[in-house]
Enzyme design. Structure first.
Site, PDB file in Angstrom:
ATOM      1  N   ASP A  29       0.867  -1.194   0.000  1.00  0.00           N
ATOM      2  CA  ASP A  29       0.000   0.000   0.000  1.00  0.00           C
ATOM      3  C   ASP A  29       0.900   1.239   0.000  1.00  0.00           C
ATOM      4  OD1 ASP A  29      -1.606   2.158   0.666  1.00  0.00           O
ATOM      5  OD2 ASP A  29      -2.743   1.091   2.202  1.00  0.00           O
ATOM      6  N   HIS A  30       0.871   2.011  -1.093  1.00  0.00           N
ATOM      7  CA  HIS A  30       1.792   3.146  -1.205  1.00  0.00           C
ATOM      8  C   HIS A  30       1.458   4.284  -0.253  1.00  0.00           C
ATOM      9  CE1 HIS A  30       4.809   5.784  -2.773  1.00  0.00           C
ATOM     10  NE2 HIS A  30       5.161   4.896  -3.695  1.00  0.00           N
TER      11      HIS A  30
END
Lengths: 412, 331
Positions: free
Chosen positions: A384-385
């Protein structure tokens, strides 16, 4: 006081439930703690107890019906008067429903009388949603019952060859061998309605892919050392530690070093977690389940292995309880058993990463300046950036790879 | 391997144990000069003398008590009752003293003794001399109960029992004394508490012991010809029972027939059936069946005596009932 029994919330994100089976009929006595209904939730079928003793006065939801949590599903009367009045009320309500359907809500006196007469008739079906009992309890031997349950086969489908038609072990095994479809499997050309479990997966996957910005990092892991060590360990200790067990431990160690990977994005904060709970994707043959091994930070490989085995067996036997599949902080999806090289999995909402593991294959690898044959396993971290920048994801994945390539650390 | 009779195997066992350990001695009625009513102690009086092979008067309560006294003061007596039927005379000593002393004295003493008891039906000795009373002793915490069925087993289990520091009731079925079997050369022990699969099978588990082991094996052979595969387990030790072996077999075959010579009511089968029902319920494909002695004092008449205990036909019928090949009377 009469008690209204409502559709219970049986897990954290349950929003609706399907009433699969009534164990009591209207007019039956119910004791505190007795099973009243079987409810299908998004993860499992559960038998639900009634906590109020009394007489079942109304089944407000029919078998097979799906209602939101909180909906009244039953009325329990404490006294005879209550029972009478509740039954009458239900009848009036049903009569009113029928009347509305018939007359469109008009005041036709004749029709009222007609409907009034029905109310006291012997046919209870329309008034109280009384559902006919299908068949009776099937006679089967203990081992036949156990095997049927383990394979998710309904005894109703099986012809018994024992005395008085009793179902024997042989009957169940032959039935399973013949590959007759189980109750829920559809004929291909028809439309399959979604059960709770499938709806849950749909919800979660859509949520993940529409709200979490995924990126993917891949690494090839040389697993020769790991395989060798696994063989030696299993022979010496007479255990059956699996490759997944090694990956769980390698991940647990890396998660301790990089706690950010164990955290998750929540509206506008990043929440770190106290424990490392690793969820392992398991295919039961019908559906995906992900039992969770809790508190991996404090467990040695042998303990993780035993617990994982128990959870996987439980998942396959469809005996997982909510505490077994809730609370995961990191997920692992090993598709290697199917002979597939790599998987870039979907992050489970409330976590920041998931590790996909592919099949081990002999490949030509470079050692020094020479070509040699090595056993290689492809791993992919979906991250998850919002929480993990590329560098953070990469650090973590590199350590997982190092842990697997230098497996002695897994036994520390 | 040497071939010898059951009684000879016990005799040889005695020779080895008594030479190995000077504290081991034998006492009982006619064990010395006479050489034993079943020849078991033949030659031992000459070899070891009147103190280590001690003839007692007909006073079971007294000499069992004497053996207990010897055991708690450091010796290792092997006391013989001429028949298990006479145990009732010595029950206070066996049950209230030998079985309980170590526990009640907080481990302050141990009672390393063996009480040998011939038992069994089939030789027309009448009701008072033909009983199978093993379940009396299996019921008593503090005792071990051992009941081998072959020459090889009896020699090895005698050695184990003598070396055990607890009181061991060692039962020998009288009809076994003259059967012949292979016995390993040299010294060896057979462990107490471990059953033996005397015949491997797949369809039904037969749990049995003592003389009935041989009847069961014969029945199994005849059933094989009819296409039924029977597993025969010789329990060998009744207390403690080898639950693991029993449950493992039940898991494999899903069917149990218990074959016991003792009276059916409150016999060994009752305990076995309860254990299997508690711990192996979900492995059963048919009800547990007991083939056992009838609820009757053993008749003196030869024909009636035969009818009072299990025979091959009864065993075969029971096996077929558990396979639903014959009506078991269950719905």
């Amino acid at each position: 006081m009469a008690q209204a029994i409502k559709m219970p919330k049986l897990s954290d994100d349950m929003q609706e439930g399907t009433l699969v089976k009534w164990f009591k009929n209207v007019g039956d006595m119910v004791e505190e703690g007795e099973i009243l209904v079987e409810i299908e939730t998004d993860k499992a079928n559960m038998e639900v107890e009634c906590f109020y003793p009394g007489t079942l006065a109304a089944q407000s939801v029919a078998e097979g019906e799906t209602v939101p949590i909180g909906t009244v599903i039953a009325m329990i009367a404490e006294s005879e008067e209550e029972f009478e009045s509740l039954v009458n009320e239900a009848a009036k309500q049903a009569a009113a429903n029928i009347e509305e359907v018939k007359t469109g809500g008009g005041d036709d006196v004749e029709e009222d009388e007609e409907v009034g007469a029905d109310q006291n008739g012997s046919d209870g079906h329309h008034q109280l949603h009384v559902v006919e009992e299908i068949g009776g309890p099937r006679k089967a031997t203990p081992v036949a019952r156990r095997i049927a349950e383990e394979h998710g086969v309904s005894l109703v489908e099986i012809q018994g060859t024992g005395p008085r038609g009793r179902i024997l072990k042989d009957d169940v095994e032959k039935h399973i061998q013949a590959g007759k479809p189980k109750a829920a499997v559809p004929i291909p050309a028809q439309v399959l309605p979604l059960d709770q479990k499938r709806k849950y997966i749909v919800r979660k996957m859509v949520e993940s892919k529409t709200t979490i910005p995924h990126y993917y990092l891949g690494a090839d892991v040389k697993v020769d050392e790991m395989l060798k060590l696994r063989k030696e360990y299993n022979t010496a200790k007479e255990t059956n530690v699996t490759i997944t067990d090694f990956i769980v431990k390698a991940s647990a160690i890396a998660l301790e070093t990089y706690p950010l990977v164990n955290a998750h994005f929540d509206e506008d904060v990043i929440k770190y977690k106290e424990h490392i709970n690793i969820a392992i994707a398991v295919d039961t043959g019908e559906i995906l389940m992900a039992p969770v091994v809790k508190n991996c930070e404090s467990k040695p490989l042998s303990v993780l292995s035993t617990e994982t085995r128990e959870l996987v067996d439980k998942a396959r036997a469809k005996k997982l309880m909510p505490e077994d599949y809730e609370g995961g902080t990191f997920y692992i999806s090993n598709i290697g058993g199917f002979g597939i090289d790599e998987i870039a999995p979907i992050i489970f909402p409330t976590t920041s990463a998931i590790l996909g593991v592919g099949a081990i294959a002999k490949k030509v690898v470079v050692e020094g300046d020479e070509f040699v044959i090595g056993q290689v396993m492809k791993i992919i971290l979906s991250a998850d950036h919002r929480v993990l920048d590329g560098a953070r994801g990469a650090e973590f994945l590199k350590q997982v790879k190092d842990n697997l390539e230098n497996p002695l650390i897994l036994f520390a | 391997m040497a071939r010898m009779k059951f009684w000879q195997a016990i005799n040889q066992g005695f020779v080895e144990e008594m030479e190995r350990d000077p504290d081991v001695f034998i006492l009982g009625e006619d064990v010395g000069l006479y050489g034993g009513t079943f020849r078991v102690t033949e030659g031992l009086f000459d070899r070891f003398g009147p103190v280590r092979v001690l003839d007692t008067p007909i006073a079971e309560n007294g000499f069992v008590g004497m053996a207990i006294g010897a055991a708690i003061t450091g010796l290792r007596p092997v006391v013989e009752l001429m028949s298990i039927d006479f145990a009732s005379i010595a029950m206070d000593q066996i049950v209230s003293q030998a079985a309980k002393m170590r526990y009640m004295f907080g481990g302050g003493c141990k009672v390393p003794m063996v009480i040998r008891m011939p038992e069994g039906t089939g030789t027309q000795k009448g009701a008072q001399h033909s009983q199978c009373l093993e379940s009396w002793f299996v019921h008593i915490p503090g005792l071990k109960v051992v009941i081998p069925s072959t020459p090889a087993d009896v020699k090895g289990m005698l050695a184990s029992s003598i070396r055990d520091d607890n009181p061991v009731v060692f039962i020998e079925h009288e009809k076994l004394y003259n059967i012949t079997g292979d016995v390993p050369e040299g010294e060896y022990t057979v462990p107490i508490g471990k059953a033996d699969i005397k015949r491997k099978g797949a369809d039904v588990t037969l749990l049995t012991y003592a003389y009935m082991t041989h009847v069961s094996l014969k029945a199994a052979g005849e059933l094989e010809a009819e296409g039924i595969s029977v597993e025969v387990i010789d329990l060998r030790t009744l207390r403690p029972l080898d639950e693991e072996a029993i449950l493992k077999s039940v898991k494999k075959t899903n069917r149990v027939v218990i074959v016991e010579e003792d009276v059916i009511t409150m016999g060994m089968g009752a305990e076995l059936a309860a254990i299997i029902s508690e711990k192996g319920f979900f492995d059963l494909d048919a009800p547990i069946i007991r083939v056992a002695g009838k609820d009757v004092p053993i008749p003196y008449s030869k024909e009636l005596e035969k009818m009072a205990i299990p025979n091959i036909d009864e065993i075969k019928t029971a096996v077929k009932k558990s396979l639903y090949k014959e009506d078991g009377g269950w719905d």
